[in-house]
Design a protein around this motif. Structure first.
Motif, short mmCIF file in Angstrom:
data_model
loop_
_atom_site.label_atom_id
_atom_site.label_comp_id
_atom_site.label_asym_id
_atom_site.label_seq_id
_atom_site.Cartn_x
_atom_site.Cartn_y
_atom_site.Cartn_z
N SER A 1 0.83 -1.21 0.00
CA SER A 1 0.00 0.00 0.00
C SER A 1 0.86 1.26 0.00
CB SER A 1 -0.92 -0.01 1.21
OG SER A 1 -0.15 -0.18 2.38
N GLY A 2 2.14 1.12 0.26
CA GLY A 2 3.02 2.29 0.25
C GLY A 2 4.46 1.86 0.02
N LEU A 3 5.21 2.70 -0.68
CA LEU A 3 6.65 2.46 -0.88
C LEU A 3 7.30 3.83 -0.84
CD1 LEU A 3 9.16 0.87 -1.65
CD2 LEU A 3 8.37 0.81 -4.01
N ASN A 4 7.90 4.14 0.30
CA ASN A 4 8.37 5.49 0.57
C ASN A 4 9.57 5.86 -0.32
OD1 ASN A 4 10.06 7.55 2.00
ND2 ASN A 4 8.28 7.52 3.36
N ALA A 5 9.32 6.76 -1.26
CA ALA A 5 10.37 7.12 -2.23
C ALA A 5 11.57 7.77 -1.54
CB ALA A 5 9.79 8.07 -3.29
N TYR A 6 11.30 8.57 -0.50
CA TYR A 6 12.42 9.22 0.18
C TYR A 6 13.37 8.17 0.76
CZ TYR A 6 15.25 11.57 3.57
OH TYR A 6 16.34 12.01 4.28
N MET A 7 12.80 7.15 1.41
CA MET A 7 13.65 6.13 2.04
C MET A 7 14.44 5.33 1.00
SD MET A 7 11.14 4.94 5.07
CE MET A 7 12.23 3.84 5.93
N ILE A 8 13.80 5.08 -0.13
CA ILE A 8 14.51 4.36 -1.20
C ILE A 8 15.66 5.24 -1.73
CG2 ILE A 8 14.30 3.38 -3.55
CD1 ILE A 8 12.87 1.63 -1.51
N GLN B 1 16.49 -0.66 5.83
CA GLN B 1 15.81 0.56 5.36
C GLN B 1 14.81 0.26 4.26
OE1 GLN B 1 16.69 4.51 4.82
NE2 GLN B 1 18.83 4.36 5.35
N ILE B 2 15.21 -0.64 3.34
CA ILE B 2 14.32 -0.95 2.21
C ILE B 2 13.06 -1.62 2.74
CG2 ILE B 2 14.04 -2.33 0.10
CD1 ILE B 2 16.02 -0.21 -0.42
N ALA B 3 13.24 -2.58 3.68
CA ALA B 3 12.07 -3.27 4.23
C ALA B 3 11.15 -2.27 4.92
CB ALA B 3 12.51 -4.37 5.18
N LEU B 4 11.74 -1.28 5.62
CA LEU B 4 10.93 -0.27 6.32
C LEU B 4 10.19 0.65 5.34
CD1 LEU B 4 13.26 0.87 9.25
CD2 LEU B 4 11.02 -0.25 9.43
N ALA B 5 10.73 0.79 4.14
CA ALA B 5 10.10 1.68 3.15
C ALA B 5 8.77 1.11 2.64
CB ALA B 5 11.05 1.91 1.97
N TYR B 6 8.60 -0.20 2.79
CA TYR B 6 7.36 -0.85 2.30
C TYR B 6 6.28 -0.85 3.36
CZ TYR B 6 9.42 -2.72 -1.99
OH TYR B 6 9.98 -2.85 -3.23
N GLU B 7 5.05 -0.58 2.92
CA GLU B 7 3.87 -0.75 3.78
C GLU B 7 3.05 -1.86 3.16
OE1 GLU B 7 1.03 2.54 4.35
OE2 GLU B 7 2.86 3.67 4.83
#
Ligand code: URA
Length: 434
Positions: free
Chosen positions: A347-354, A411-417
């Motif tokens: 439902s989300g993939l945080n572009a900033y974190m990527i 960090q990548i895993a955290l970027a995913y919702e």
């Protein structure tokens, strides 16, 4: 005129006169104003803002703080494109050849990437042999012969912005609409194009996190362009998740080539088609968006876009070998999969974190003087709307340094919702302002 009074005036929320703004810009360019006073003024602007007239005066004073390029002897309407910066944004690489192949001259002066956003110049520079530092005469000759050229923003172009941007970067004053609008438009005006297509990004990976703010920025830039006699169109596009599937310089070049070959990801292709179509309208080749889009589609499908890309690369000394899997671009020595423990819909993939993780791997720079590693980056296998099961691969890290693996994977895993319910698909193109 006393610079302390100018700072005080802005600190107290009053408008600066044109003369005060010119005095300030002259002081920044010739170094007569110390950095601490420029910083204090930038912070006052950050909190108090600037009205439309002040923003225009600042943009014009900065545009004329150094050389101003005259392209009037190149026939036709010369078009430029600018993105306010995002993650995985390689649209320039796709759009320039498509527009040039349609017969519209494209002059592209690009900046280097800073922070979590990538820079177009770095992506081109990752192509073996590609020259981004070129003389002005060579640049013009190439626009005449090939129909497009790319160079880095160098020499004495907008020295006031160069200094002010460096100060803003270290004083937490980048995120100010009048300062961003005048910074971008001063460079566009000084670099000589008649018309400018602005891709204003909105979302976690952009400077503007909210659409309302992005609209204000877009309107300010279009208005500055109009006052300077340049036509500008701003397309607001989503930057909640990275664009396309590749983040990192060589990886993004490869994805741009695949898009020109008709094998690119849908979001990158769609945004490139929209931007290129508006550029044909700005170049006065068409007045209808449908006709412009049809022309771009034909150029893409017939392979003329890829051929123009190749011509542009070769004209600037670059070499790509299409017989090799990586096209001869630098490849990282380590590839590491990032696996999900959860199942459900993304439902989300945080572009900033990527973007931040890619920078940490070496794909971007924290300071302008940092060296970057063209080969590293992130290959995103799962994006918003995709369904995943525990154990599926979300992304693949491309890196050269073992000791960065753990932090990057985390960090990548955290970027995913990930959610059990599928959420509504969000639009890619949010609004067009002209
Ligand atoms: N890009 C620029 O050129 N200037 C800014 O202020 C922000 C993004």
């Amino acid at each position: 005129m006393n610079f302390q009074d100018i700072i005080r005036k802005k600190r107290d929320g009053r408008s600066l006169s044109e003369d005060e703004i010119k005095y300030l810009v002259k002081g920044i360019s010739d170094g007569s104003l110390p950095d601490y006073q420029v910083s204090a003024w930038a912070m006052a602007v950050y909190f108090q803002g600037m009205d439309d007239r002040e923003t225009r005066d600042l943009a014009m004073a900065m545009a004329y703080s150094g050389d101003v390029v005259d392209l009037s002897f190149i026939p036709g309407v010369k078009v430029d494109k600018h993105s306010t910066g995002g993650v995985g944004d390689k649209t320039t690489l796709v759009v320039i050849p498509l527009v040039a192949a349609a017969g519209i001259p494209v002059v592209k002066m690009s900046g280097r990437g800073l922070g979590h956003t990538g820079g177009t110049v770095d992506k081109y520079a990752s192509i073996p042999g590609f020259q981004v530092e070129r003389g002005f005469a060579e640049f013009i000759r190439q626009v005449q012969q090939v129909g497009a050229a790319v160079i880095s923003q160098s020499g004495n172009l907008v020295p006031a912005d160069k200094k002010l941007y460096a100060i803003r970067d270290v004083t937490a004053t980048v995120e100010s609409i009048p300062l961003i609008a005048s910074s971008i438009m001063s460079k566009k005006i000084a670099s000589g194009a008649d018309s400018i297509l602005l891709d204003v990004k909105v979302g976690s990976g952009a400077f503007m996190k909210e659409q309302q703010e992005a609209e204000k920025l877009a309107r300010a830039m279009v208005e500055i362009g109009k006052r300077a006699g340049r036509q500008a169109i701003a397309v607001l596009s989503a930057m909640e998740q990275p664009l396309g599937r590749m983040v990192g310089n060589s990886l993004e070049v490869k994805e741009a080539v695949e898009t020109l070959q008709g094998r690119g990801p849908d979001d990158l292709l769609e945004l490139s088609m929209v931007l290129a179509s508006y550029m044909l309208i700005l170049g006065r080749k068409y007045s209808s968006l449908d006709e412009a889009r049809c022309c771009i589609r034909n150029i893409l499908d017939s392979g003329q876009g890829l051929a123009k890309f190749q011509e542009l690369i070769e004209a600037q000394g670059g070499r790509l070998n299409y017989n090799q899997k990586s096209y001869g671009l630098a490849e990282a020595s380590i590839k590491r999969e990032v696996i999900t423990q959860e199942g459900g819909y993304i439902s989300g993939l945080n572009a900033y974190m990527i973007g931040h993780t890619a920078m940490m791997l070496g794909a971007g720079r924290e300071r302008l003087e940092d060296r970057i590693d063209y080969s590293v980056g992130i290959e995103i296998l799962k994006k918003c709307g995709d369904f995943v099961c525990p154990g599926d691969v979300l992304a693949v890290l491309h890196l050269n340094c073992e000791n960065k693996i753990e932090a990057a994977c985390r960090q990548i895993a955290l970027a995913y919702e990930i959610n059990p319910e599928q959420s509504e698909k969000k639009p890619l193109i949010l609004e067009v302002i002209s």
